[in-house]
Design a protein around this motif. Structure first.
Motif, PDB file in Angstrom:
ATOM      1  N   GLY A 112      -8.417  -6.509  -0.347  1.00 49.36           N
ATOM      2  CA  GLY A 112      -7.458  -5.632   0.320  1.00 49.36           C
ATOM      3  C   GLY A 112      -6.006  -5.966   0.020  1.00 49.36           C
ATOM      4  N   ALA A 150      -9.519  -2.994  -2.486  1.00 49.42           N
ATOM      5  CA  ALA A 150     -10.203  -3.289  -1.225  1.00 49.42           C
ATOM      6  C   ALA A 150     -11.410  -4.187  -1.415  1.00 49.42           C
ATOM      7  CB  ALA A 150     -10.612  -1.979  -0.546  1.00 49.42           C
ATOM      8  N   PHE A 151     -12.206  -3.922  -2.448  1.00 48.10           N
ATOM      9  CA  PHE A 151     -13.495  -4.603  -2.572  1.00 48.10           C
ATOM     10  C   PHE A 151     -13.494  -5.762  -3.563  1.00 48.10           C
ATOM     11  CE2 PHE A 151     -14.831  -0.029  -1.618  1.00 48.10           C
ATOM     12  CZ  PHE A 151     -14.784  -0.241  -0.246  1.00 48.10           C
ATOM     13  N   GLN A 207      -7.931  -0.117   2.584  1.00 41.92           N
ATOM     14  CA  GLN A 207      -9.371  -0.166   2.885  1.00 41.92           C
ATOM     15  C   GLN A 207      -9.869   1.199   3.374  1.00 41.92           C
ATOM     16  OE1 GLN A 207      -7.117  -2.387   3.898  1.00 41.92           O
ATOM     17  NE2 GLN A 207      -7.892  -4.491   3.665  1.00 41.92           N
ATOM     18  N   TYR A 249       0.829  -1.206   0.000  1.00 45.22           N
ATOM     19  CA  TYR A 249       0.000   0.000   0.000  1.00 45.22           C
ATOM     20  C   TYR A 249       0.860   1.251   0.000  1.00 45.22           C
ATOM     21  CZ  TYR A 249      -3.048   3.690   1.889  1.00 45.22           C
ATOM     22  OH  TYR A 249      -3.728   4.871   2.094  1.00 45.22           O
ATOM     23  N   THR A 280      -4.544   2.467   5.608  1.00 48.25           N
ATOM     24  CA  THR A 280      -4.650   1.225   4.841  1.00 48.25           C
ATOM     25  C   THR A 280      -5.399   1.478   3.540  1.00 48.25           C
ATOM     26  OG1 THR A 280      -6.772   0.583   5.813  1.00 48.25           O
ATOM     27  CG2 THR A 280      -4.767  -0.115   6.989  1.00 48.25           C
ATOM     28  N   GLN A 301     -10.421   1.299  -4.217  1.00 47.98           N
ATOM     29  CA  GLN A 301     -11.692   0.587  -4.115  1.00 47.98           C
ATOM     30  C   GLN A 301     -11.631  -0.779  -4.784  1.00 47.98           C
ATOM     31  OE1 GLN A 301     -14.304   3.648  -5.760  1.00 47.98           O
ATOM     32  NE2 GLN A 301     -14.966   4.223  -3.696  1.00 47.98           N
ATOM     33  N   SER A 349     -12.672   3.669   1.412  1.00 47.68           N
ATOM     34  CA  SER A 349     -13.921   4.095   2.052  1.00 47.68           C
ATOM     35  C   SER A 349     -14.023   5.610   2.189  1.00 47.68           C
ATOM     36  CB  SER A 349     -14.027   3.449   3.442  1.00 47.68           C
ATOM     37  OG  SER A 349     -14.031   2.040   3.331  1.00 47.68           O
TER      38      SER A 349
END
Length: 360
Positions: A110, A105-106, A71, A39, A69, A102, A75
């Motif tokens: 992640g 993460a999704f 994530q 990351y 992070t 996104q 968000s």
């Protein structure tokens, strides 16, 4: 062109030994013995595109404190990301950064993909960034080629074809030297070498671990490389920005289209930015991007706002007016002057704001 170096492994070992002694301490860089965080590697590489280490460091610190992070970043509200990005330029990077977070993460749980091919399928990740992440975060033997490394490789192999046309040649040559052992450290070593030793002017060849293998140095042309194709002329673009204040003292802002320059950012409404003379105010008002009551009197403020983008310089005249009856129906966002810093205004628009406030 064949490699001038018969023992590529010896050269890479020498470069890694130099790096172990002289590596830069950077906020996104894993310390010796630590495992790199994909990351942080990804975030730093996106931020560093066409931006200096010195400029990026405080932005990186603020981003990772706020969104530690992938994530957390995924968000986040896009406006918050754009606002935090303001000043780094190339705002498409910020939108792609958010979209990429996104997706990771999704759709990937992640976790960043660990190959160049898979990384390139993510939003905003091109050949260089994919290679850098693969090498630095996952220790894949990828040929990383940023501006510093281009300079090093062009000199070592004395590549006289100008950039950007020689990029693929440089990438191929870089690949001949990329080791299987510690490729991430090796890539960062070349970045550091280009930053501190193999600099654009007056390179410090006597301190370079590859000085005896450098073909450009042997030819005495190291300071002439890499050659660059002549830049096309950049004509000045001009426009008019409309500083409209309502009876409550708030200023009208609007969001720029998602696609195109400064996409998704907030702005003081302006005409299109076109090459040639500035549009006449009377003509611009007729086609103004703000629907204001006909009785509103616009007046040009003295002076011009100037801003330099990478591909063109911009000059904006600022026209000011006070909105009359019916201002609540005007499309846009009315921002209190003391809260303008809360909006994702790019640097050029902050210049417009400062100019308007100083002249009204």
């Amino acid at each position: 062109m064949d490699s001038p170096i018969s023992e590529a492994s010896a050269l890479s070992s020498r470069m890694l030994a130099w790096y172990d002694r002289h590596r830069r301490d950077l906020p996104w860089r894993a310390r010796p013995g630590e495992v790199a965080d994909p990351y942080r590697v990804w975030l730093s590489e996106v931020m560093l595109q066409q931006t200096t280490v010195q400029a990026v460091a405080p932005y990186f610190q603020r981003f990772t404190e706020r969104w530690p992070t992938v994530q957390a970043l995924a968000s986040a509200d896009l406006d918050a990301v754009l606002h935090a990005w303001a000043g780094l330029g190339y705002y498409a990077r910020a939108r792609n950064l958010h979209r990429c977070a996104q997706v990771v993460a999704f759709e990937h749980g992640g976790r960043f993909p660990d190959t160049e091919e898979a990384l390139r399928r993510l939003p905003g990740i091109g050949a260089y960034t994919a290679a850098a992440i693969a090498a630095i975060a996952f220790d894949r033997p990828a040929a990383v080629l940023d501006g510093n490394i281009e300079r090093v490789i062009s000199r070592v192999f004395a590549v006289e074809d100008p950039l950007p046309g020689s990029k693929e040649t440089l990438r191929r040559l870089a690949g001949t030297l990329t080791p299987d052992l510690r490729p991430g450290d090796y890539a960062q070593a070349l970045m550091d070498l280009g930053s501190s030793i193999c600099v654009p002017r007056r390179p410090r060849c006597i301190l370079c671990p590859w000085s005896d293998a450098c073909r450009a140095r042997a030819l005495g042309i190291q300071e002439d490389l890499p050659r660059k194709a002549a830049k096309a002329e950049r004509p000045v673009r001009r426009g008019i920005a409309f500083w409209l204040v309502n009876p409550e003292g708030a200023v009208l802002l609007r969001r720029r289209p998602e696609e195109g320059m400064l996409g998704g950012m907030m702005e003081v409404p302006s005409t299109p930015w076109l090459a040639g003379p500035a549009p006449e105010l009377a003509d611009a008002i007729v086609a103004a991007p703000v629907a204001v009551p006909p009785a509103t009197a616009w007046r040009p403020l003295p002076g011009v706002v100037r801003h330099a983008f990478t591909h063109f310089p911009l000059e904006l005249v600022v026209a000011a007016a006070v909105a009359g009856e019916g201002w609540r129906a005007v499309e846009g966002v009315w921002a209190p002057v003391d809260r303008l810093a809360d909006f994702a205004l790019p640097t050029v628009m902050m210049k417009v704001v400062r100019h308007a406030l100083s002249k009204t």
